[in-house]
Design an enzyme around this catalytic site. Structure first.
Site, PDB file in Angstrom:
ATOM      1  N   GLN A 120      52.518  83.391  -5.646  1.00 46.09           N
ATOM      2  CA  GLN A 120      53.687  82.561  -5.301  1.00 46.09           C
ATOM      3  C   GLN A 120      54.946  83.013  -6.050  1.00 46.09           C
ATOM      4  O   GLN A 120      56.046  82.922  -5.509  1.00 46.09           O
ATOM      5  CB  GLN A 120      53.359  81.094  -5.639  1.00 46.09           C
ATOM      6  N   LYS A 135      51.123  76.730  -8.413  1.00 44.76           N
ATOM      7  CA  LYS A 135      50.160  76.295  -7.396  1.00 44.76           C
ATOM      8  C   LYS A 135      49.292  75.211  -8.021  1.00 44.76           C
ATOM      9  O   LYS A 135      49.139  75.161  -9.251  1.00 44.76           O
ATOM     10  CB  LYS A 135      49.282  77.470  -6.943  1.00 44.76           C
ATOM     11  N   ASP A 175      49.132  72.830   1.322  1.00 38.28           N
ATOM     12  CA  ASP A 175      48.410  74.100   1.526  1.00 38.28           C
ATOM     13  C   ASP A 175      47.124  73.688   2.243  1.00 38.28           C
ATOM     14  O   ASP A 175      47.073  72.608   2.852  1.00 38.28           O
ATOM     15  CB  ASP A 175      48.142  74.803   0.181  1.00 38.28           C
ATOM     16  N   THR A 218      55.752  78.395   8.363  1.00 40.51           N
ATOM     17  CA  THR A 218      54.955  79.560   7.944  1.00 40.51           C
ATOM     18  C   THR A 218      54.501  80.369   9.163  1.00 40.51           C
ATOM     19  O   THR A 218      54.620  81.598   9.190  1.00 40.51           O
ATOM     20  CB  THR A 218      53.749  79.122   7.087  1.00 40.51           C
TER      21      THR A 218
HETATM   22  P1  NDP Z   1      44.924  74.295   6.894  1.00 39.22           P
HETATM   23  O1  NDP Z   1      44.055  73.493   6.015  1.00 39.22           O
HETATM   24  O2  NDP Z   1      45.881  73.601   7.788  1.00 39.22           O
HETATM   25  O3  NDP Z   1      44.040  75.270   7.797  1.00 39.22           O
HETATM   26  C1  NDP Z   1      43.161  76.191   7.238  1.00 39.22           C
HETATM   27  C2  NDP Z   1      42.383  76.862   8.348  1.00 39.22           C
HETATM   28  O4  NDP Z   1      41.613  77.927   7.787  1.00 39.22           O
HETATM   29  C3  NDP Z   1      41.395  75.931   9.024  1.00 39.22           C
HETATM   30  O5  NDP Z   1      41.221  76.314  10.355  1.00 39.22           O
HETATM   31  C4  NDP Z   1      40.127  76.147   8.212  1.00 39.22           C
HETATM   32  O6  NDP Z   1      38.931  75.855   8.892  1.00 39.22           O
HETATM   33  C5  NDP Z   1      40.204  77.638   7.940  1.00 39.22           C
HETATM   34  N1  NDP Z   1      39.507  77.940   6.660  1.00 39.22           N
HETATM   35  C6  NDP Z   1      39.760  77.384   5.446  1.00 39.22           C
HETATM   36  N2  NDP Z   1      38.899  77.854   4.521  1.00 39.22           N
HETATM   37  C7  NDP Z   1      38.096  78.706   5.191  1.00 39.22           C
HETATM   38  C8  NDP Z   1      36.989  79.502   4.795  1.00 39.22           C
HETATM   39  N3  NDP Z   1      36.546  79.528   3.521  1.00 39.22           N
HETATM   40  N4  NDP Z   1      36.415  80.259   5.743  1.00 39.22           N
HETATM   41  C9  NDP Z   1      36.859  80.256   7.020  1.00 39.22           C
HETATM   42  N5  NDP Z   1      37.876  79.501   7.451  1.00 39.22           N
HETATM   43  C10 NDP Z   1      38.490  78.748   6.554  1.00 39.22           C
HETATM   44  O7  NDP Z   1      45.698  75.326   5.923  1.00 39.22           O
HETATM   45  P2  NDP Z   1      47.031  76.118   6.187  1.00 39.22           P
HETATM   46  O8  NDP Z   1      47.122  76.516   7.614  1.00 39.22           O
HETATM   47  O9  NDP Z   1      48.141  75.370   5.572  1.00 39.22           O
HETATM   48  O10 NDP Z   1      46.804  77.413   5.285  1.00 39.22           O
HETATM   49  C11 NDP Z   1      46.123  78.574   5.775  1.00 39.22           C
HETATM   50  C12 NDP Z   1      46.410  79.747   4.858  1.00 39.22           C
HETATM   51  O11 NDP Z   1      47.832  79.983   4.821  1.00 39.22           O
HETATM   52  C13 NDP Z   1      46.004  79.565   3.396  1.00 39.22           C
HETATM   53  O12 NDP Z   1      45.633  80.811   2.860  1.00 39.22           O
HETATM   54  C14 NDP Z   1      47.299  79.110   2.724  1.00 39.22           C
HETATM   55  O13 NDP Z   1      47.319  79.378   1.334  1.00 39.22           O
HETATM   56  C15 NDP Z   1      48.297  79.970   3.471  1.00 39.22           C
HETATM   57  N6  NDP Z   1      49.671  79.501   3.442  1.00 39.22           N
HETATM   58  C16 NDP Z   1      49.993  78.260   3.916  1.00 39.22           C
HETATM   59  C17 NDP Z   1      51.307  77.845   3.925  1.00 39.22           C
HETATM   60  C18 NDP Z   1      51.727  76.570   4.545  1.00 39.22           C
HETATM   61  O14 NDP Z   1      52.949  76.337   4.677  1.00 39.22           O
HETATM   62  N7  NDP Z   1      50.821  75.717   4.978  1.00 39.22           N
HETATM   63  C19 NDP Z   1      52.365  78.685   3.336  1.00 39.22           C
HETATM   64  C20 NDP Z   1      51.933  80.013   2.950  1.00 39.22           C
HETATM   65  C21 NDP Z   1      50.620  80.367   2.968  1.00 39.22           C
HETATM   66  P3  NDP Z   1      38.121  74.497   8.502  1.00 39.22           P
HETATM   67  O15 NDP Z   1      38.921  73.389   9.115  1.00 39.22           O
HETATM   68  O16 NDP Z   1      36.801  74.695   9.128  1.00 39.22           O
HETATM   69  O17 NDP Z   1      38.067  74.436   7.016  1.00 39.22           O
END
Ligand code: NDP
Length: 454
Positions: A120, A135, A175, A218
């Site tokens: 970050q 974080k 997140d 994002t």
């Molecule tokens: P969400 O919780 O909204 O969504 C996460 C998604 O990823 C879900 O579909 C989830 O599936 C899947 N997922 C999570 N963990 C795993 C795993 N171990 N194996 C496989 N699938 C997994 O999170 P975000 O969309 O907010 O974040 C997604 C990524 O983007 C993260 O790495 C986060 O750090 C990054 N990010 C997010 C930002 C934001 O503004 N939200 C900004 C910058 C980066 P399930 O529901 O089954 O767990």
């Protein structure tokens, strides 16, 4: 473009710091991975900037300014008591107040929060806004919890966190596992405990201080970055087959923007499996399932004839696609999966998640000519609009969606240009990962140098 004449690189100090981190934080494998990735890029700086080693920049930058670990007790709907562990790692404030999201997921531990906080710092530096890096989160699993349970957990989490944050100190956001509903509960409790209505949290509802386009930022930002990158290679999204991993916040709005650019999104996943539809997935149906119903992706296939569900989320990489947007989590792509992506003739891979590719996988993809957009540059749109939310909160004047979206587009194109120009300056070809790392590191390191040894 002026290019730097590189001397023989002497990176002894960098290696020494890396060894120290390995020794001291040997159990923190994700954090070590993130440090190795950045140090791999910045080794090139050692001979040209002896002042960084002399003033202990390498050693200081890998040590968080502050780490807070705390107990989070809460009561479920049956009256049973549970205890989770809460974290906030305030990593670096050279460029501004600490800024970074909160993650609620059962696999959260100190290593994961430190890796995310470290990333970050550099991501925030790339936005050009005044934000330090942090974080936080907890090993709490919001899945299958009622709204009341999530509210009670968020309130307990904030009972400790509120004393460490504030609009000029540290500004958390969402997140994985921390959606708009959780942010609202966290904000409500912060407001009560601090007796102030301030922008100490971003990602809020638009009716109480949130910014328009923050939810989309994002995913949209990732596609704005990819669009600029593809255009530089006489390519674009139009008529391309796209795979998106994950189906959460980032994935959904990457889908929306990719579709608006004329692409077809054929597959998306969650941690259980993936759905595939040759004719493409429908955004509104997917959004309704994931955001409104908080359902599993398998349900999408059950409700859409012609759409298949396959168990095992990593199998999504068996599908051939032109563009892959990785929007789930860290370490989705290792060397084996990278080989599959190469064999499938993929044109470009964009990282929407944080560190979804292992460094060896990135090297392989680049060696085989796959265009690679690194996370800390390509997914900076979310924190950039969080920065814009802070500006709106500070003046109590909300901006229109068009204004925020235009600023987001400009920021993403600027980040692309900075990473590209920096890579070219250091003779690194089109290596955007190295370009982004070096540009961001220099911005943070120079601010640290100027501020003395603190
Ligand atoms: P969400 O919780 O909204 O969504 C996460 C998604 O990823 C879900 O579909 C989830 O599936 C899947 N997922 C999570 N963990 C795993 C795993 N171990 N194996 C496989 N699938 C997994 O999170 P975000 O969309 O907010 O974040 C997604 C990524 O983007 C993260 O790495 C986060 O750090 C990054 N990010 C997010 C930002 C934001 O503004 N939200 C900004 C910058 C980066 P399930 O529901 O089954 O767990």
């Amino acid at each position: 473009m002026v290019k730097l004449q590189l001397a023989v690189v002497n990176n002894m100090e960098i290696d020494q710091v890396l060894n120290k981190v390995h020794k001291q934080d040997y159990q923190e494998k994700e954090f070590l991975q993130a440090v190795e990735e950045v140090f791999d890029s910045i080794k090139i700086l050692a001979d040209h900037h002896p002042e960084y080693a002399k003033k202990g920049i390498y050693e200081r930058i890998v040590e968080p300014e502050r780490m807070i670990i705390f107990r989070v007790p809460w009561v479920d709907d049956q009256g049973e008591v549970h205890v989770n562990r809460g974290y906030r790692v305030q990593f670096n404030s050279a460029l501004g107040p600490y800024k970074g999201g909160l993650r609620f997921h059962p696999n959260v531990n100190l290593s994961i929060i430190k890796f995310l906080g470290f990333e970050q710092i550099f991501k925030n530096a790339l936005t050009g806004l005044l934000m330090g890096g942090a974080k936080g989160g907890s090993d709490f699993d919001p899945k299958n919890k009622s709204a009341d349970e999530i509210m009670r957990f968020c309130q307990s989490f904030m009972n400790e966190l509120y004393r460490h944050i504030g609009p000029h100190t540290d500004i958390p956001a969402g997140d994985i596992g921390v959606d708009a509903r959780a942010i609202a509960y966290l904000f409500g409790q912060y407001k009560k405990l601090s007796a102030s209505y301030s922008g100490a949290i971003t990602g809020k509802g638009v009716d109480f201080g949130g910014s328009l386009i923050r939810k989309e930022a994002t995913g949209y930002g990732l596609c704005y970055f990819m669009k600029a990158y593809l255009a530089d290679h006489n390519e674009g999204f139009k008529d391309k087959k796209v795979i998106i991993t994950g189906s959460g916040n980032v994935a959904l709005y990457a889908m929306a923007k990719a579709l608006s650019f004329g692409a077809k999104v054929v597959a998306m996943s969650d941690s259980d499996g993936y759905v595939y539809a040759k004719e493409g997935l429908n955004f509104e149906d997917m959004r309704h399932l994931k955001e409104d119903l908080k359902g599993r992706i398998k349900t999408y296939a059950l409700e859409h004839p012609g759409c298949a569900y396959v168990a095992g989320f990593e199998n999504i990489f068996d599908i051939k696609a032109d563009i892959i947007l990785l929007c789930a989590t860290q370490n989705e792509v290792d060397e084996n999966i990278a080989r599959k992506i190469i064999a499938n003739g993929t044109l470009a891979v964009g990282e929407g998640a944080n560190m979804p590719c292992r460094l060896e996988a990135v090297k392989l993809l680049r060696e085989h000519g796959v265009l690679f957009a690194p996370a800390k540059a390509a997914n900076a749109g979310g924190v950039a609009v969080s920065g814009l939310e802070m500006s709106q909160n500070a003046t109590f004047v909300p901006w229109s969606a068009e204004t925020v979206d235009a600023k987001l587009q400009q920021i993403m194109v600027d980040i692309y240009q900075k990473a590209k120009d920096c890579a070219a300056y250091y003779n690194l070809g089109g290596n955007l990962l190295a370009g982004a790392n070096i540009y961001a590191f220099r911005r943070v390191a120079d601010a640290m140098l100027a501020q003395g040894i603190v």
